[in-house]
Scaffold this motif. Structure first.
Motif, mmCIF file in Angstrom:
data_model
loop_
_atom_site.group_PDB
_atom_site.id
_atom_site.type_symbol
_atom_site.label_atom_id
_atom_site.label_comp_id
_atom_site.label_asym_id
_atom_site.label_seq_id
_atom_site.Cartn_x
_atom_site.Cartn_y
_atom_site.Cartn_z
ATOM 1 N N SER A 1 58.067 40.120 39.095
ATOM 2 C CA SER A 1 56.898 39.983 39.962
ATOM 3 C C SER A 1 55.848 41.039 39.631
ATOM 4 O O SER A 1 54.648 40.760 39.712
ATOM 5 N N SER A 2 56.297 42.242 39.204
ATOM 6 C CA SER A 2 55.267 43.220 38.853
ATOM 7 C C SER A 2 54.572 42.813 37.556
ATOM 8 O O SER A 2 53.374 43.006 37.391
ATOM 9 N N GLN A 3 55.373 42.188 36.624
ATOM 10 C CA GLN A 3 54.736 41.691 35.403
ATOM 11 C C GLN A 3 53.758 40.568 35.755
ATOM 12 O O GLN A 3 52.647 40.516 35.230
ATOM 13 N N ALA A 4 54.209 39.683 36.675
ATOM 14 C CA ALA A 4 53.324 38.587 37.088
ATOM 15 C C ALA A 4 52.071 39.150 37.740
ATOM 16 O O ALA A 4 50.969 38.621 37.551
ATOM 17 N N ALA A 5 52.242 40.247 38.484
ATOM 18 C CA ALA A 5 51.082 40.832 39.167
ATOM 19 C C ALA A 5 50.084 41.362 38.151
ATOM 20 O O ALA A 5 48.880 41.093 38.258
ATOM 21 N N ILE A 6 50.582 42.113 37.141
ATOM 22 C CA ILE A 6 49.577 42.632 36.195
ATOM 23 C C ILE A 6 49.055 41.519 35.282
ATOM 24 O O ILE A 6 47.924 41.577 34.831
ATOM 25 N N ASP A 7 49.929 40.484 35.076
ATOM 26 C CA ASP A 7 49.433 39.350 34.273
ATOM 27 C C ASP A 7 48.323 38.601 34.996
ATOM 28 O O ASP A 7 47.465 37.984 34.369
ATOM 29 N N SER A 8 48.392 38.627 36.337
ATOM 30 C CA SER A 8 47.391 37.872 37.103
ATOM 31 C C SER A 8 46.025 38.559 37.081
ATOM 32 O O SER A 8 45.025 37.958 37.459
ATOM 33 N N LEU A 9 45.991 39.804 36.659
ATOM 34 C CA LEU A 9 44.691 40.490 36.601
ATOM 35 C C LEU A 9 43.870 39.908 35.446
ATOM 36 O O LEU A 9 44.389 39.749 34.347
ATOM 37 N N ALA B 1 46.037 39.415 29.650
ATOM 38 C CA ALA B 1 44.631 39.570 29.257
ATOM 39 C C ALA B 1 44.520 40.550 28.092
ATOM 40 O O ALA B 1 43.723 40.343 27.163
ATOM 41 N N ALA B 2 45.342 41.614 28.120
ATOM 42 C CA ALA B 2 45.299 42.593 27.024
ATOM 43 C C ALA B 2 45.762 41.943 25.722
ATOM 44 O O ALA B 2 45.203 42.194 24.653
ATOM 45 N N GLU B 3 46.796 41.077 25.842
ATOM 46 C CA GLU B 3 47.282 40.399 24.637
ATOM 47 C C GLU B 3 46.191 39.518 24.040
ATOM 48 O O GLU B 3 46.001 39.483 22.834
ATOM 49 N N GLU B 4 45.447 38.833 24.958
ATOM 50 C CA GLU B 4 44.427 37.908 24.469
ATOM 51 C C GLU B 4 43.186 38.641 23.972
ATOM 52 O O GLU B 4 42.682 38.368 22.882
ATOM 53 N N VAL B 5 42.694 39.569 24.766
ATOM 54 C CA VAL B 5 41.410 40.201 24.450
ATOM 55 C C VAL B 5 41.571 41.276 23.371
ATOM 56 O O VAL B 5 40.792 41.344 22.426
ATOM 57 N N SER C 1 48.373 54.233 33.172
ATOM 58 C CA SER C 1 47.952 52.843 33.060
ATOM 59 C C SER C 1 46.438 52.816 32.896
ATOM 60 O O SER C 1 45.719 53.558 33.562
ATOM 61 N N VAL C 2 46.009 52.012 31.935
ATOM 62 C CA VAL C 2 44.573 51.936 31.647
ATOM 63 C C VAL C 2 44.101 50.511 31.903
ATOM 64 O O VAL C 2 44.684 49.561 31.378
ATOM 65 N N LEU C 3 43.111 50.383 32.748
ATOM 66 C CA LEU C 3 42.521 49.069 33.053
ATOM 67 C C LEU C 3 41.164 49.005 32.378
ATOM 68 O O LEU C 3 40.366 49.934 32.499
ATOM 69 N N LEU C 4 40.961 47.944 31.627
ATOM 70 C CA LEU C 4 39.655 47.780 30.975
ATOM 71 C C LEU C 4 38.897 46.691 31.748
ATOM 72 O O LEU C 4 39.105 45.498 31.525
ATOM 73 N N GLN C 5 38.037 47.164 32.645
ATOM 74 C CA GLN C 5 37.336 46.221 33.525
ATOM 75 C C GLN C 5 36.206 45.526 32.763
ATOM 76 O O GLN C 5 35.408 46.192 32.087
ATOM 77 N N ASP C 6 36.185 44.217 32.874
ATOM 78 C CA ASP C 6 35.140 43.456 32.183
ATOM 79 C C ASP C 6 33.824 43.614 32.944
ATOM 80 O O ASP C 6 33.665 43.120 34.057
ATOM 81 N N VAL C 7 32.873 44.385 32.355
ATOM 82 C CA VAL C 7 31.592 44.633 33.043
ATOM 83 C C VAL C 7 30.437 44.054 32.233
ATOM 84 O O VAL C 7 29.316 44.562 32.309
ATOM 85 N N THR C 8 30.749 42.994 31.480
ATOM 86 C CA THR C 8 29.709 42.427 30.617
ATOM 87 C C THR C 8 28.439 42.084 31.415
ATOM 88 O O THR C 8 27.332 42.505 31.062
ATOM 89 N N ARG C 9 28.649 41.364 32.521
ATOM 90 C CA ARG C 9 27.483 40.930 33.313
ATOM 91 C C ARG C 9 26.816 42.128 33.979
ATOM 92 O O ARG C 9 25.586 42.268 33.935
ATOM 93 N N LEU C 10 27.645 43.008 34.548
ATOM 94 C CA LEU C 10 27.089 44.172 35.246
ATOM 95 C C LEU C 10 26.324 45.069 34.271
ATOM 96 O O LEU C 10 25.275 45.613 34.593
ATOM 97 N N ARG C 11 26.879 45.180 33.070
ATOM 98 C CA ARG C 11 26.215 46.030 32.092
ATOM 99 C C ARG C 11 24.881 45.428 31.689
ATOM 100 O O ARG C 11 23.897 46.138 31.468
#
Ligand code: ADP
Length: 614
Positions: free
Chosen positions: A264-272, A291-295, A370-380
């Protein structure tokens, strides 16, 4: 029944088979023995009797022949000794009639002997040789011949019987041989089969148990050993089942929960939707989300814990954040959208803003990051748009503002014509606002140039003392007016810094202005510099109102002003200061306690030589 008893029982058929073979052997050997004895008792005795009768008869007869001569008296005495044994043997033969025809022959012998005996009596009684000869020839000789003949018949009958019986005995012994071999083979095979079947039955639970143990070893915790009975193996099987039950319960409770929690914790971070990378305390990649695997095209299996396969710009950001968090500096927060890193994606470039958080262990220590890379394309994009807009507006403001200032100045000075005192007051106020506006516009343009990297720094070795003094001087008047003591602390022999002196002075000046502005009468503002490894650390400390923790992080943002704080500029001073420090490769921060005071600090790289040398 115990296992020992069962195994003993399994030996019983073999033992029984041996017993049967033994009994059969004893029985048949007994029969063979009997047959032999029969031959001895029935025939051999008769043969022996006949031989003795014959021998005695011959002696008696030859004595009689000898007695026909004159001196025959002595030999008849000798013959008389033979009569009794002869008759005893004849009696024995009469009691040992066993073969067909033997009875008739024996009767004939008895009669012949009776005749011979009575003739012999007469012979013995005769007193002249002549009378004897007559008796002998007339009576004794025919009886003798008859007796001899009868003896021969009895002998033959018994000898034939002996030969027949011996043949029969031989045949019987051959049959016994065959029977014995058959009995041994049958008993052995039967006994072995029965014994092995019983042993197998007794040991079957062992194989059931061993199969169950093997299945358990392969991870099938639901397996059970089905063994009936009360022996040692059944007890072992019950113990084994209890153990498997306990293991299953344990797995269901602890491992199951653990796996579920992990899933469930993997599912939780996968859901981000944004990439997440988790580092271990040694710095290796422990986990990534989908998302990290894909991006980032980063996978734990493929990477082996390293960041080798990630694009260099992203890797540099990840390594920086990881070093920050694992270095014990607490969470990493981005300064603004300009911290975002660009990643090429199919649908166009994406901008990812890094945030890092420590992962704490049970003991409270940092065990990972833990490092989160927030997608800020639009905000930027919005930010860029805003920056562009601000820069454009500021730029467009400059020329009209300059002519406005000029016009106000000329009017206030009465160049176009005389003005009233009231008009002059209004014009002075307008001029002051114009100056403020000019300051803001200059700051904005400065900031926009700094952020876009369009500023060329004129870096050279700068004396820290000189730059500190130059930064303090313009604020001395304001400090005196507010009753704030302004001072400078300088570590002796401090090395110079690599900096653009004008920009460095601007940074210090901003900090000192803020400190003076936010310190009440009787307070103190100290500017100091000291060496810190390869860097020089500048500090501006005040004993002013301080800044609440919730505002401390945002204070470096553009246009951010602490709500309710005494008025100052447009909230651009600290942003510009931070941009300049970072452009020099330095860091900037603050520590502050509301009601006690604030200390703003920044570091710059130092030069090789000590101050005053160059
Ligand atoms: P401004 O030019 O408006 O002062 P800054 O970026 O320099 O903007 O400062 C932002 C905010 O930080 C200010 O509005 C002020 O409230 C707070 N601040 C800055 N320096 C200090 C200080 N030394 N003590 C307390 N508050 C401060």
């Amino acid at each position: 029944m115990s296992l020992r008893d069962k195994l003993l029982l399994a030996q019983v058929p073999l033992a029984l088979a041996l017993l049967v073979v033994g009994v059969v052997a004893v029985g048949t050997l007994g029969r063979v023995g009997h047959a032999g004895r029969d031959i001895l008792a029935d025939n051999y005795r008769s043969v022996r009797s006949m031989q003795r009768i014959n021998e005695n008869l011959e002696r008696v007869n030859s004595s009689a022949l000898f007695a026909i001569s004159d001196e025959g008296q002595w030999s008849l005495e000798l013959a008389n000794t033979r009569l009794h044994p002869l008759e005893a043997e004849l009696k024995a033969q009469e009691g040992n009639i066993t073969e067909p025809g033997e009875a008739e022959a024996t009767l004939r012998l008895s009669r012949a002997w009776a005749r011979y005996r009575s003739a012999y009596e007469a012979f013995s009684a005769a007193d002249t040789p002549r009378a004897r000869r007559s008796v002998y020839l007339d009576e004794m000789a025919p009886a003798f011949q008859d007796a001899k003949f009868s003896i021969q018949i009895v002998l033959e009958i018994n000898q034939d019987a002996m030969v027949n019986k011996s043949d029969a005995l031989q045949r019987q012994s051959r049959r016994v041989n065959t029977l014995m071999v058959t009995a041994v083979v049958v008993a052995l095979v039967g006994g072995l089969l029965a014994s092995s079947s019983l042993t197998q039955r007794a040991l079957r639970p062992v194989s059931v148990l061993s199969q169950a143990v093997r299945r358990l070893g392969q991870g099938d915790l639901a397996t059970r050993a089905v063994v009936q009975g009360k022996d040692e193996i059944a007890q072992l099987a019950r113990d084994f089942n209890a153990m498997a039950e306990a293991l299953q319960r344990y797995r269901q409770s602890s491992l199951g929960e653990l796996l579920q929690a992990q899933a469930s914790s993997q599912a939780a971070i996968d859901s981000l939707p944004d990439p997440v990378v988790v580092f271990g305390v040694e710095g290796g990649v422990l986990n990534v989300n989908r998302a990290a695997e894909e991006v980032l095209r980063l996978s734990v299996e493929g990477s082996g814990g390293a960041l080798g396969q990630v694009a260099p710009e992203v890797r540099e950001v990840l390594e920086r954040v990881r070093a920050h968090v694992l270095g014990g500096k607490g969470p990493y927060l981005p300064r603004g959208y300009e911290d975002a890193v660009r990643v090429e994606a199919q649908e166009g470039d994406r901008w990812l803003l890094p945030r890092g958080s420590p992962v704490y262990g049970e003991a409270g220590g940092v065990v990972g990051a833990s490092v989160l890379l927030q997608d800020v394309t639009r905000l930027r994009r919005f930010d860029e748009l805003k920056n562009d807009l601000v820069a454009t507006v500021a730029h467009e403001f400059r020329t009209p503002l300059t002519s406005l200032r000029m016009a106000i100045h000329l009017c206030a000075e009465g160049v176009p014509g005389p003005i009233t005192e009231k008009q002059a007051d209004l014009l002075y106020a307008a001029r002051e606002d114009c100056e403020r506006l000019q300051g803001i516009v200059d700051d904005l343009l400065d900031l926009s140039r700094l952020q876009s990297g369009r500023v060329e720094l004129e870096v050279r070795p700068v004396s820290t003392e000189a730059v500190l003094e130059a930064a303090l001087a313009p604020h001395q008047v304001a400090a005196d007016e507010r009753g704030v003591r302004l001072s400078l602390e300088q570590e002796p022999g401090l090395e110079r810094v690599e900096a653009d002196p004008e920009r460095l002075q601007l940074v210090l000046s901003n900090l000192v202005a803020n400190a003076v502005r936010h310190t009440s009468r009787g307070g103190e503002v100290v500017a100091r510099a000291r060496q810190e490894g390869e860097r020089v650390r500048f500090e501006v400390a005040d004993t002013g109102e301080g800044i609440a923790p919730e505002h401390q992080q945002r204070i470096f943002e553009k246009f951010y002003r602490v709500p309710g704080a005494s008025t100052g500029g447009a909230g651009l001073g600290l942003s510009i200061a931070q941009e300049i420090v970072q452009a020099h490769g330095g860091e900037m921060g603050l520590s502050s306690q509301p009601g006690v005071g604030s200390t703003f600090w920044f570091t710059l790289p130092r030069t090789g030589g000590a101050e005053g040398e160059g």
